[in-house]
Design a protein around this motif. Structure first.
Motif, short mmCIF file in Angstrom:
data_model
loop_
_atom_site.label_atom_id
_atom_site.label_comp_id
_atom_site.label_asym_id
_atom_site.label_seq_id
_atom_site.Cartn_x
_atom_site.Cartn_y
_atom_site.Cartn_z
N SER A 1 0.81 -1.22 0.00
CA SER A 1 0.00 0.00 0.00
C SER A 1 0.85 1.27 0.00
O SER A 1 0.31 2.36 -0.11
N ILE A 2 2.18 1.15 0.11
CA ILE A 2 3.00 2.37 0.13
C ILE A 2 3.05 2.98 -1.27
O ILE A 2 2.98 2.28 -2.28
N ALA A 3 3.17 4.31 -1.29
CA ALA A 3 3.25 5.02 -2.56
C ALA A 3 4.56 5.79 -2.63
O ALA A 3 4.92 6.51 -1.69
N TYR A 4 5.28 5.63 -3.73
CA TYR A 4 6.52 6.36 -3.97
C TYR A 4 6.74 6.43 -5.47
O TYR A 4 6.21 5.63 -6.23
N TYR A 5 7.52 7.41 -5.91
CA TYR A 5 7.77 7.58 -7.32
C TYR A 5 9.00 6.79 -7.74
O TYR A 5 10.03 6.82 -7.05
N THR A 6 8.91 6.11 -8.85
CA THR A 6 10.09 5.49 -9.43
C THR A 6 9.95 5.48 -10.95
O THR A 6 8.85 5.37 -11.47
N SER A 7 11.07 5.64 -11.62
CA SER A 7 11.04 5.60 -13.07
C SER A 7 12.37 5.08 -13.59
O SER A 7 12.55 3.88 -13.73
N CYS A 8 13.33 5.96 -13.83
CA CYS A 8 14.56 5.54 -14.49
C CYS A 8 15.46 4.68 -13.61
O CYS A 8 16.17 3.83 -14.09
N ARG A 9 15.49 4.95 -12.32
CA ARG A 9 16.34 4.25 -11.34
C ARG A 9 17.84 4.47 -11.56
O ARG A 9 18.66 3.73 -11.04
N ILE A 10 18.20 5.46 -12.34
CA ILE A 10 19.62 5.74 -12.57
C ILE A 10 19.96 7.21 -12.40
O ILE A 10 20.99 7.68 -12.87
N GLY A 11 19.10 7.97 -11.77
CA GLY A 11 19.40 9.37 -11.50
C GLY A 11 19.23 10.30 -12.69
O GLY A 11 19.80 11.39 -12.70
N LYS A 12 18.46 9.90 -13.68
CA LYS A 12 18.29 10.73 -14.87
C LYS A 12 16.98 11.51 -14.89
O LYS A 12 16.93 12.64 -15.35
N CYS A 13 15.90 10.90 -14.45
CA CYS A 13 14.60 11.56 -14.58
C CYS A 13 14.38 12.61 -13.49
O CYS A 13 13.52 13.47 -13.63
N LEU A 14 15.14 12.53 -12.41
CA LEU A 14 15.08 13.49 -11.30
C LEU A 14 13.71 13.54 -10.62
O LEU A 14 13.32 14.55 -10.07
N GLY A 15 13.02 12.43 -10.63
CA GLY A 15 11.68 12.42 -10.06
C GLY A 15 11.58 11.82 -8.68
O GLY A 15 10.54 11.91 -8.04
N CYS A 16 12.65 11.20 -8.17
CA CYS A 16 12.52 10.46 -6.91
C CYS A 16 13.18 11.19 -5.75
O CYS A 16 13.56 10.55 -4.77
N ASP A 17 13.31 12.50 -5.83
CA ASP A 17 13.90 13.21 -4.70
C ASP A 17 12.93 13.23 -3.53
O ASP A 17 11.73 13.39 -3.71
N MET A 18 13.49 13.03 -2.36
CA MET A 18 12.69 12.98 -1.13
C MET A 18 13.61 13.24 0.05
O MET A 18 14.83 13.39 -0.12
N GLY A 19 13.03 13.35 1.21
CA GLY A 19 13.82 13.54 2.41
C GLY A 19 14.38 12.21 2.87
O GLY A 19 13.64 11.26 3.13
N ILE A 20 15.70 12.13 2.95
CA ILE A 20 16.37 10.89 3.35
C ILE A 20 17.27 11.21 4.53
O ILE A 20 18.27 11.91 4.38
N ASN A 21 16.87 10.78 5.70
CA ASN A 21 17.57 11.10 6.94
C ASN A 21 17.86 12.60 7.06
O ASN A 21 18.95 13.02 7.43
N GLY A 22 16.86 13.40 6.70
CA GLY A 22 16.94 14.83 6.94
C GLY A 22 17.54 15.66 5.83
O GLY A 22 17.63 16.87 5.95
N THR A 23 17.99 15.02 4.75
CA THR A 23 18.49 15.80 3.62
C THR A 23 17.71 15.41 2.36
O THR A 23 17.17 14.31 2.27
N VAL A 24 17.69 16.31 1.40
CA VAL A 24 16.99 16.03 0.15
C VAL A 24 17.94 15.32 -0.81
O VAL A 24 19.06 15.81 -1.05
N ASP A 25 17.51 14.17 -1.31
CA ASP A 25 18.35 13.45 -2.26
C ASP A 25 17.49 12.51 -3.10
O ASP A 25 16.30 12.35 -2.81
N TYR A 26 18.09 11.90 -4.11
CA TYR A 26 17.37 11.00 -4.99
C TYR A 26 17.43 9.57 -4.43
O TYR A 26 18.52 9.05 -4.18
N ALA A 27 16.27 8.97 -4.28
CA ALA A 27 16.21 7.63 -3.67
C ALA A 27 16.97 6.60 -4.48
O ALA A 27 17.58 5.68 -3.92
#
Ligand code: FES
Length: 119
Positions: free
Chosen positions: A50-76
């Motif tokens: 039931s979790i929702a998250y964005y994923t697409s290219c998985r190689i850092g190209k589409c820039l769509g998966c940025d989120m807060g990761i341990n308090g900093t913004v980065d690409y999952a």
């Protein structure tokens, strides 16, 4: 032989039709070099679909998966799981949330041009 360790993952959950944001916790096995996206995919496929998250290219190209990761913004997809730490995942706070850590990029809460900050 690959070393697998278990980490605790706190994922901020949100459903606009049900409740205020809250955290769900999961225990996830990770291998060295696993990305945050690998962790989200593991949770989705093995623990909680039931979790929702964005994923697409998985190689850092589409820039769509940025989120807060341990308090900093980065690409999952390009951020490795911390070696000696657990994981807290939150959405970008500057956008209107859709569900869990997915956001509506067409609806920023902040004026354009300002750098995102995790509160
Ligand atoms: S999925 Fe495309 S940048 Fe992460």
């Amino acid at each position: 032989m690959t070393q697998v360790r278990k980490i605790k993952v706190k994922l901020q959950r949100f459903d606009p039709n049900i409740s205020a944001p809250d955290f769900s916790e999961y225990e996830v096995p990770v291998e060295p070099g696993s990305s945050v996206m690998n962790v989200l995919t593991y949770i989705y496929e093995n623990i909680d679909s039931s979790i929702a998250y964005y994923t697409s290219c998985r190689i850092g190209k589409c820039l769509g998966c940025d989120m807060g990761i341990n308090g900093t913004v980065d690409y999952a997809c390009t951020t490795p799981v911390p070696v000696d730490d657990d994981l807290t995942i939150t959405p970008l706070p500057e956008y209107v949330r859709v569900k869990d850590v997915t956001i509506n990029r067409a609806r920023p809460k902040r004026p354009t041009g300002k750098k995102p900050v995790i509160a």
